[in-house]
Enzyme design. Structure first.
Site, short mmCIF file in Angstrom:
data_model
loop_
_atom_site.label_atom_id
_atom_site.label_comp_id
_atom_site.label_asym_id
_atom_site.label_seq_id
_atom_site.Cartn_x
_atom_site.Cartn_y
_atom_site.Cartn_z
N HIS A 139 -25.86 -58.61 15.23
CA HIS A 139 -24.19 -58.58 15.14
C HIS A 139 -23.50 -57.38 14.26
O HIS A 139 -24.15 -57.36 13.52
CB HIS A 139 -23.70 -60.37 14.08
CG HIS A 139 -24.34 -61.44 14.34
ND1 HIS A 139 -25.73 -61.80 14.37
CD2 HIS A 139 -23.60 -62.38 14.94
CE1 HIS A 139 -25.60 -63.06 14.75
NE2 HIS A 139 -25.02 -63.61 15.18
N ASP B 89 -23.64 -57.59 10.70
CA ASP B 89 -24.88 -57.84 9.71
C ASP B 89 -24.61 -56.31 9.03
O ASP B 89 -25.96 -55.47 8.74
CB ASP B 89 -26.11 -57.86 10.11
CG ASP B 89 -25.82 -59.28 11.45
OD1 ASP B 89 -25.07 -60.14 11.11
OD2 ASP B 89 -26.86 -59.68 12.67
N HIS C 163 -31.86 -75.02 18.30
CA HIS C 163 -30.89 -75.59 19.32
C HIS C 163 -31.31 -77.02 20.25
O HIS C 163 -30.53 -77.48 20.38
CB HIS C 163 -29.93 -74.95 19.79
CG HIS C 163 -29.56 -73.92 18.40
ND1 HIS C 163 -29.05 -72.06 19.55
CD2 HIS C 163 -29.87 -73.43 17.46
CE1 HIS C 163 -28.66 -71.70 18.02
NE2 HIS C 163 -29.08 -71.94 16.98
C1 XLS Z 1 -27.04 -70.13 15.27
C2 XLS Z 1 -27.13 -69.21 16.32
C3 XLS Z 1 -27.26 -67.50 16.56
C4 XLS Z 1 -27.01 -66.33 18.08
C5 XLS Z 1 -26.09 -65.10 17.00
O1 XLS Z 1 -26.83 -71.04 15.06
O2 XLS Z 1 -28.39 -69.45 16.85
O3 XLS Z 1 -27.90 -66.68 15.04
O4 XLS Z 1 -28.31 -66.41 17.95
O5 XLS Z 1 -24.83 -65.49 16.93
NI NI Z 2 -29.69 -68.09 18.11
NI NI Z 3 -29.34 -70.77 16.04
#
Ligand code: XLS
Ligand code: NI
Ligand code: NI
Length: 441
Positions: free
Chosen positions: A105, A108, A275
């Site tokens: 990102h 980062d 997720h």
């Molecule tokens: C957060 C996400 C993030 C994405 C990138 O839960 O996984 O890390 O992969 O913004």
């Molecule tokens: Ni992610």
């Molecule tokens: Ni994540």
């Protein structure tokens, strides 16, 4: 010149399953051929900049635990010098691990400026620094992305914010991140909408916010074509956390959203293990569904703690799970622009530089074992054989006619009644199939 952060590290080597060296691969052998392709080209591993180099080790009850030479001193400012030191160490780690890709990102890799202009200039400057290192090491960019969730300006969303100025600021930020991703030859650009959702419906116009997100994504796609960015645009679904409800809930929800805005042939998904679990699915479910819808793009590899119910972003260590995941990846035809990004972080007590290496080595080996098991299952038709058998009835002419639109409900009814069809239930053989999988892992 080495930063010395990892001490005297040499490149991590493949030593085979019997090795007890914690700094060696036991299963990941980049040049080994698996199902007609080098393992490295199958797995396309990437390291996530944020977890390994930007995250200080905090949790909701405590702050920084890691002591890194590129972190600003207490009370001190973050600087471009520190950002360059961080990049030096990051590329040392990518090279030591021999992982071909990385992901980042904007937030980062560079300290935030006082203005957006300054932030973008810093990002561009670090982009140039990366370009030289990429040239030198051969390491490539799997994807770039914008952090549209940490800064307080995004607390009520980025594209879905009630304030059009935030929408505009996010659009300008995403443009700058696509630009740098393109300059670095990124294979994809990812959008994860951590704050694109709501905390309470009491203050949220859901219809309007979804339409804002649709327009935002359409502009991203238009821009990609206008500048000739050849990478794929990927949405990363997640049901919640940090918001109570996120609009990109899961693969099925994202697909409906893409259809609504006519983007289903333009945008694919980056599916994250943790997720999927948060959404109440298995990882393989999300992968299989995305493949069946033609939107499978890339994966974020990690795992959650199954008891805590949080997105704990741990390194994967469950081989049977990885076998089923890579089984779906292989069935989908493997990665094209995508890859396996370790969106995973150390536990906050894992303070040592070596912990970073060991965590990745373990995760990489776990994926490699899963891939090898998956490839053997496919080669032996261990699961596809019984599957074909299960659906074999559909190869018959009358069955095909029902699906192709050549039969009406009345005609089918007539045939069933006149021939006295009585369907005979057959075993689904779940335990047999589970035992078969266990033979391979
Ligand atoms: C957060 C996400 C993030 C994405 C990138 O839960 O996984 O890390 O992969 O913004
Ligand atoms: Ni992610
Ligand atoms: Ni994540």
């Amino acid at each position: 010149m080495s930063t010395g952060f990892f001490g005297d590290i040499a490149k991590i080597q493949y030593e085979g399953p019997d090795s007890t060296n914690p700094l060696a691969y036991r299963f990941y052998n980049p040049d080994e051929m698996v199902a007609g392709k080098r393992m490295e080209d199958h797995l396309r591993f990437a390291i996530a900049y944020w977890h390994s180099f930007a995250w200080p080790g905090g949790d909701p009850f405590g702050g920084q635990t890691f002591d890194r030479p590129w972190f600003p001193k207490a009370g001190g400012a973050d600087t471009m010098d520190l950002a360059r030191l961080k990049a030096d160490v990051a590329f040392e780690m990518f090279s030591a691990l021999g992982t071909p890709f990385f992901c980042f990102h904007d937030a980062d890799v560079r300290p935030e400026g006082d203005t957006l202009k300054e932030s973008i200039a810093r990002l561009d400057s670090i982009g140039d620094y990366f370009a030289a290192k990429m040239e030198e090491t051969g390491i490539r960019l799997l994807w770039g992305t914008a952090n549209l969730f940490s800064h307080r300006r995004y607390m009520a969303g980025a594209a879905t914010n009630p304030d059009p100025d935030v929408f505009a600021y996010a659009a300008a930020t995403v443009k700058s991140c696509i630009d740098v991703t393109r300059r670095l030859g990124g294979a994809n650009y990812v959008l994860w909408g951590g704050r694109e959702g709501y905390e309470t419906l009491l203050n949220t116009d859901l219809k309007r916010e979804r339409a804002q997100a649709g327009r935002f994504l359409s502009m991203v796609v238009e821009y990609k074509h206008r500048i000739g960015f050849e990478g794929a645009i990927l949405i990363e679904p997640k049901p919640q956390e940090p918001t109570k409800h996120q609009y990109d809930f899961d693969v099925a929800t994202v697909y409906g959203f893409l259809k609504e805005y006519g983007l289903e042939n333009e945008v694919k998904v980056n599916i994250e293990q943790g997720h999927a679990i948060l959404a109440g699915h298995s990882f393989e479910h999300e992968l299989a569904l995305a493949a069946s819808l033609g939107i499978f793009g890339s994966i974020d590899m990690n795992r959650n703690d199954y008891q805590s119910g949080w997105d704990t972003d741990q390194f994967p260590n469950n081989v049977p799970e990885m076998a089923l995941a890579f089984y779906e990846v292989l069935r989908a035809g493997g990665f094209t622009t995508g890859g396996t990004n370790f969106d995973a972080k150390l536990r906050r007590q894992s303070l040592d530089p070596q912990d970073l290496l060991i965590a990745h080595i373990g995760g990489i080996d776990c994926c490699a074992r899963g891939l090898k098991a998956a490839a053997r299952m496919i080669e032996d038709k261990a699961l596809s054989g019984p599957l074909d058998e299960r659906y074999a009835g559909w190869n018959e002419a009358e069955a095909k006619a029902m699906l192709s639109g050549e039969r009406t409900l009345e005609q089918i009814s007539q045939r069933v009644l006149s021939s006295g069809i009585e369907p005979q239930p057959k075993s689904g053989r779940q335990e047999y199939l589970e035992n078969v999988v266990n033979r391979y892992v």
